[in-house]
Motif scaffolding. Sequence first.
Motif, mmCIF file in Angstrom:
data_model
loop_
_atom_site.group_PDB
_atom_site.id
_atom_site.type_symbol
_atom_site.label_atom_id
_atom_site.label_comp_id
_atom_site.label_asym_id
_atom_site.label_seq_id
_atom_site.Cartn_x
_atom_site.Cartn_y
_atom_site.Cartn_z
ATOM 1 N N LEU A 198 -37.058 -3.118 136.461
ATOM 2 C CA LEU A 198 -36.014 -2.345 135.840
ATOM 3 C C LEU A 198 -35.020 -1.566 136.733
ATOM 4 C CD1 LEU A 198 -37.792 -0.916 132.409
ATOM 5 C CD2 LEU A 198 -36.663 -3.097 132.673
ATOM 6 N N GLY A 199 -35.593 -1.047 137.733
ATOM 7 C CA GLY A 199 -34.438 -0.490 138.765
ATOM 8 C C GLY A 199 -33.692 -1.327 139.547
ATOM 9 N N LEU A 200 -34.272 -2.579 139.659
ATOM 10 C CA LEU A 200 -33.521 -3.687 140.233
ATOM 11 C C LEU A 200 -32.457 -4.167 139.372
ATOM 12 C CD1 LEU A 200 -36.253 -5.960 142.008
ATOM 13 C CD2 LEU A 200 -34.152 -4.681 143.205
ATOM 14 N N LEU A 201 -32.740 -4.252 137.781
ATOM 15 C CA LEU A 201 -32.159 -4.696 137.080
ATOM 16 C C LEU A 201 -30.768 -3.787 136.731
ATOM 17 C CD1 LEU A 201 -31.206 -6.562 134.678
ATOM 18 C CD2 LEU A 201 -32.723 -5.041 133.126
ATOM 19 N N MET A 202 -31.259 -2.360 136.930
ATOM 20 C CA MET A 202 -30.175 -1.317 136.874
ATOM 21 C C MET A 202 -29.016 -1.409 137.971
ATOM 22 S SD MET A 202 -30.640 2.718 136.457
ATOM 23 C CE MET A 202 -29.084 3.706 136.327
ATOM 24 N N MET A 203 -29.621 -1.705 139.212
ATOM 25 C CA MET A 203 -28.658 -1.983 140.340
ATOM 26 C C MET A 203 -27.861 -3.093 140.233
ATOM 27 S SD MET A 203 -31.422 -1.305 143.595
ATOM 28 C CE MET A 203 -30.141 -1.379 144.600
ATOM 29 N N ILE A 204 -28.226 -4.371 139.477
ATOM 30 C CA ILE A 204 -27.355 -5.488 139.312
ATOM 31 C C ILE A 204 -26.481 -5.382 138.170
ATOM 32 C CG2 ILE A 204 -27.529 -7.787 138.405
ATOM 33 C CD1 ILE A 204 -30.373 -8.130 139.699
ATOM 34 N N THR A 205 -26.760 -4.593 137.177
ATOM 35 C CA THR A 205 -25.881 -4.399 135.976
ATOM 36 C C THR A 205 -24.844 -3.252 136.094
ATOM 37 O OG1 THR A 205 -27.625 -3.004 134.794
ATOM 38 C CG2 THR A 205 -27.516 -5.498 134.346
ATOM 39 N N ARG A 206 -25.061 -2.248 137.101
ATOM 40 C CA ARG A 206 -24.030 -1.328 137.064
ATOM 41 C C ARG A 206 -23.021 -1.568 138.032
ATOM 42 N NH1 ARG A 206 -25.789 3.159 133.693
ATOM 43 N NH2 ARG A 206 -27.418 2.074 132.326
ATOM 44 N N ARG A 207 -21.679 -1.418 137.640
ATOM 45 C CA ARG A 207 -20.743 -1.387 138.509
ATOM 46 C C ARG A 207 -20.304 -0.282 139.165
ATOM 47 N NH1 ARG A 207 -17.777 -5.890 137.984
ATOM 48 N NH2 ARG A 207 -18.028 -7.175 136.012
ATOM 49 N N ASN A 208 -20.733 1.130 138.881
ATOM 50 C CA ASN A 208 -20.514 2.384 139.405
ATOM 51 C C ASN A 208 -21.375 2.621 140.688
ATOM 52 O OD1 ASN A 208 -21.029 5.383 139.612
ATOM 53 N ND2 ASN A 208 -18.920 5.077 138.910
ATOM 54 N N ALA A 209 -21.264 2.722 141.577
ATOM 55 C CA ALA A 209 -21.939 3.270 143.057
ATOM 56 C C ALA A 209 -23.085 4.214 142.636
ATOM 57 C CB ALA A 209 -21.047 3.627 144.091
ATOM 58 N N ILE A 210 -22.772 5.305 141.905
ATOM 59 C CA ILE A 210 -23.724 6.284 141.601
ATOM 60 C C ILE A 210 -24.758 5.572 140.860
ATOM 61 C CG2 ILE A 210 -24.174 8.455 140.396
ATOM 62 C CD1 ILE A 210 -21.635 9.306 141.754
#
Length: 222
Positions: free
Chosen positions: A139-151
């Motif tokens: 889920l952490g990897l999924l979040m990194m893929i789906t978020r456009r904001n760097a933070i």
Amino acid sequence: MGEIGYDMAHLLGASVLLMSFALLYQRRLTALISAFATQSVFLAAAAAWQGFFQDNPHLYVTAVIALLFKALIIPLALLRIIERLGIHRTVQQAMGVGPTMAIGVSLVTLALLLVLPLTAEASALTREGLALALSVVLLGLLMMITRRNAIGQVIGFMSLENGLILAAIGVRGMPLVVEMLVAFAVMVAFIIFGIFFFQIRERFDSLDIHYLESFRGEGRRE
């Protein structure tokens, strides 16, 4: 470990996983950071609980590190960065919340299907703990893929690391140095990301990684 100890360990691990879904759901940066801090509190509680029942004092050190750095210092530093940079408070996402949550549920199912057969000879607590930990990592990897904001991507990275620590504390005999090295690596990465934030904010007046893609020419090829 008795039945109450097993249930409590399972509850705390499931709470860490639940907060991973909360991270995927959040649209505002401040709520996102609060959800990450809450996940870290549950992680610290899980480490302390495992330390008590495994009679392993070094897990208390892990709990203190998680509580001090990941639940307090890093969230406060992120809030400070948001305030200082004056960036938009809304998280830009590559896809909607519904599809993201559906993919998240699929990844948790995949983690269960992968881990449970491979750890058939381990104890029930270890098997389920590793399945929960792998789910948090995915889920952490999924979040990194789906978020456009760097933070948002940085928080996804640190949530992924929470999954690694959750796996480490559930396995008896895991040396403290491994957890310390992981925590140190995350702190170094956080400092680098902080410098990165200020650099791209100064150049593009935003932390949206879409501007980086446009700068590389990817936007023109579309």
